[in-house]
Design a protein around this motif. Structure first.
Motif, PDB file in Angstrom:
ATOM      1  N   ALA A   1      -2.935   2.199  -4.128  1.00  0.00           N
ATOM      2  CA  ALA A   1      -2.285   3.505  -4.193  1.00  0.00           C
ATOM      3  C   ALA A   1      -3.348   4.592  -4.209  1.00  0.00           C
ATOM      4  CB  ALA A   1      -1.382   3.598  -5.418  1.00  0.00           C
ATOM      5  N   LEU A   2      -4.061   4.702  -3.117  1.00  0.00           N
ATOM      6  CA  LEU A   2      -5.178   5.643  -3.026  1.00  0.00           C
ATOM      7  C   LEU A   2      -4.683   7.083  -3.167  1.00  0.00           C
ATOM      8  CD1 LEU A   2      -8.236   5.872  -2.507  1.00  0.00           C
ATOM      9  CD2 LEU A   2      -7.699   6.042  -0.059  1.00  0.00           C
ATOM     10  N   HIS A   3      -5.080   7.752  -4.242  1.00  0.00           N
ATOM     11  CA  HIS A   3      -4.779   9.162  -4.518  1.00  0.00           C
ATOM     12  C   HIS A   3      -3.292   9.456  -4.768  1.00  0.00           C
ATOM     13  CE1 HIS A   3      -8.862  10.379  -3.733  1.00  0.00           C
ATOM     14  NE2 HIS A   3      -8.835   9.887  -2.506  1.00  0.00           N
ATOM     15  N   SER A   4      -2.419   8.485  -4.658  1.00  0.00           N
ATOM     16  CA  SER A   4      -0.980   8.774  -4.734  1.00  0.00           C
ATOM     17  C   SER A   4      -0.574   9.389  -6.064  1.00  0.00           C
ATOM     18  CB  SER A   4      -0.177   7.494  -4.489  1.00  0.00           C
ATOM     19  OG  SER A   4      -0.314   7.084  -3.158  1.00  0.00           O
ATOM     20  N   ALA A   5      -0.882   8.714  -7.158  1.00  0.00           N
ATOM     21  CA  ALA A   5      -0.444   9.196  -8.471  1.00  0.00           C
ATOM     22  C   ALA A   5      -1.255  10.386  -8.962  1.00  0.00           C
ATOM     23  CB  ALA A   5      -0.515   8.057  -9.480  1.00  0.00           C
TER      24      ALA A   5
ATOM     25  N   ARG B   1       0.849  -1.185   0.000  1.00  0.00           N
ATOM     26  CA  ARG B   1       0.000   0.000   0.000  1.00  0.00           C
ATOM     27  C   ARG B   1       0.886   1.238   0.000  1.00  0.00           C
ATOM     28  NH1 ARG B   1      -5.271  -1.265   1.487  1.00  0.00           N
ATOM     29  NH2 ARG B   1      -5.660   0.943   1.858  1.00  0.00           N
ATOM     30  N   VAL B   2       0.619   2.148  -0.920  1.00  0.00           N
ATOM     31  CA  VAL B   2       1.339   3.429  -0.977  1.00  0.00           C
ATOM     32  C   VAL B   2       0.301   4.543  -1.118  1.00  0.00           C
ATOM     33  CG1 VAL B   2       3.605   2.673  -1.782  1.00  0.00           C
ATOM     34  CG2 VAL B   2       1.747   2.943  -3.437  1.00  0.00           C
ATOM     35  N   ASP B   3      -0.569   4.661  -0.140  1.00  0.00           N
ATOM     36  CA  ASP B   3      -1.664   5.631  -0.181  1.00  0.00           C
ATOM     37  C   ASP B   3      -1.186   7.027   0.196  1.00  0.00           C
ATOM     38  OD1 ASP B   3      -3.226   3.453  -0.770  1.00  0.00           O
ATOM     39  OD2 ASP B   3      -3.951   3.189   1.281  1.00  0.00           O
ATOM     40  N   PHE B   4      -1.661   8.021  -0.550  1.00  0.00           N
ATOM     41  CA  PHE B   4      -1.365   9.428  -0.278  1.00  0.00           C
ATOM     42  C   PHE B   4       0.147   9.709  -0.267  1.00  0.00           C
ATOM     43  CE2 PHE B   4      -5.554   8.640   1.540  1.00  0.00           C
ATOM     44  CZ  PHE B   4      -6.294   9.698   1.029  1.00  0.00           C
TER      45      PHE B   4
END
Length: 258
Positions: free
Chosen positions: A229-233, A203-206
């Protein structure tokens, strides 16, 4: 107690009951001192206490101090702020399996500001704790090779290098969760492909400096990994001052000659 024979007689004229005990009643004391329990029982009791309570109890005697230092007690560690990493109320060992450093505070916003944009006050605020998590993860790399789950949330000062070192040292890592860690980039995602052979969840969120290209590398080369990847990119990535200057100059030239 022991056996007893009780005889009761009643005086009809006085209407009173007389109780005669022919043998004495024996009462056994079941009191036991805490330190008389075996190691397994004490470990079970300690497991219900938080880190501070465990340490306070361990200071009462040598026996309980031994329980506190037993690696089997410390398979899980959860910290609610980087400042907790300074306390002497936990033990790092090869028994550690689950580690979480989750910081939910207004100061996290200050940590996530780009270094070249911080005011003097903000730099002084960060200087007090900016290396705490990084130094702690370095210790984890040397002392906790059997780690299977790592969660870092709101740790704005850790870098790609810190997480990559964990991936290289903890080969059994199954779950990696990075939330709101501003300095994470696609280098971490490439390390997931190169070193995270046991990973099943990432997980790499925000994380604003993670790109769609980096995420796609993981999806292509490690399709078995559950990637979030919630909102990350979709967030605006950092840009260095010189990059902004070059863009500004190019825009000025375009306006002049257009």
């Amino acid at each position: 107690g022991g056996e007893s024979q009780i005889q009761a007689t009643q005086d009809s004229s006085l209407s009173r009951c007389f109780v005669v005990v022919s043998r004495p009643v024996i009462v056994f004391s079941l009191a036991m001192h805490l330190t008389e329990l075996d190691q397994e029982c004490l470990l079970h009791l300690f497991s219900y206490l938080d880190k501070d309570s465990r340490r306070s109890l361990s200071l009462t005697c040598v026996r309980l101090r031994q329980v506190f230092l037993d690696p089997q007690l410390w398979t899980l560690l959860h910290f609610r702020s980087p400042c907790e990493l300074r306390r002497d109320n936990f033990v790092l060992s090869s028994s550690l399996r689950y580690l979480a450093v989750c910081w939910h505070s207004s100061r996290v916003k200050v940590c996530n500001i780009e270094d070249w944009m911080k005011t003097t006050f903000q730099r002084d605020l960060c200087r007090k704790h900016e290396s705490l998590v990084s130094d702690f993860l370095e210790r984890v790399c040397h002392m906790c090779p059997n780690l299977v789950s790592l969660t870092l949330s709101g740790c704005g000062h850790i870098t790609d290098h810190n997480v990559i070192d964990v991936l290289q040292s903890c080969r059994r890592l199954d779950s990696l969760s990075l939330e709101n860690c501003a300095r994470m980039t696609d280098s971490v995602l490439q390390a997931v492909v190169d070193h995270g052979k046991s990973l099943t969840e990432v997980r790499v969120d925000f994380c604003r400096n993670v790109t769609q290209a980096g995420l796609q590398v993981v999806r292509d080369k490690r399709p078995e990994v559950h990637l979030s990847a919630l909102h990350s990119a979709d967030m605006i990535p950092d840009s260095k001052p010189e990059e902004k200057t070059q863009i500004r100059r190019a825009l000025q030239k375009f306006l002049i000659f257009s």
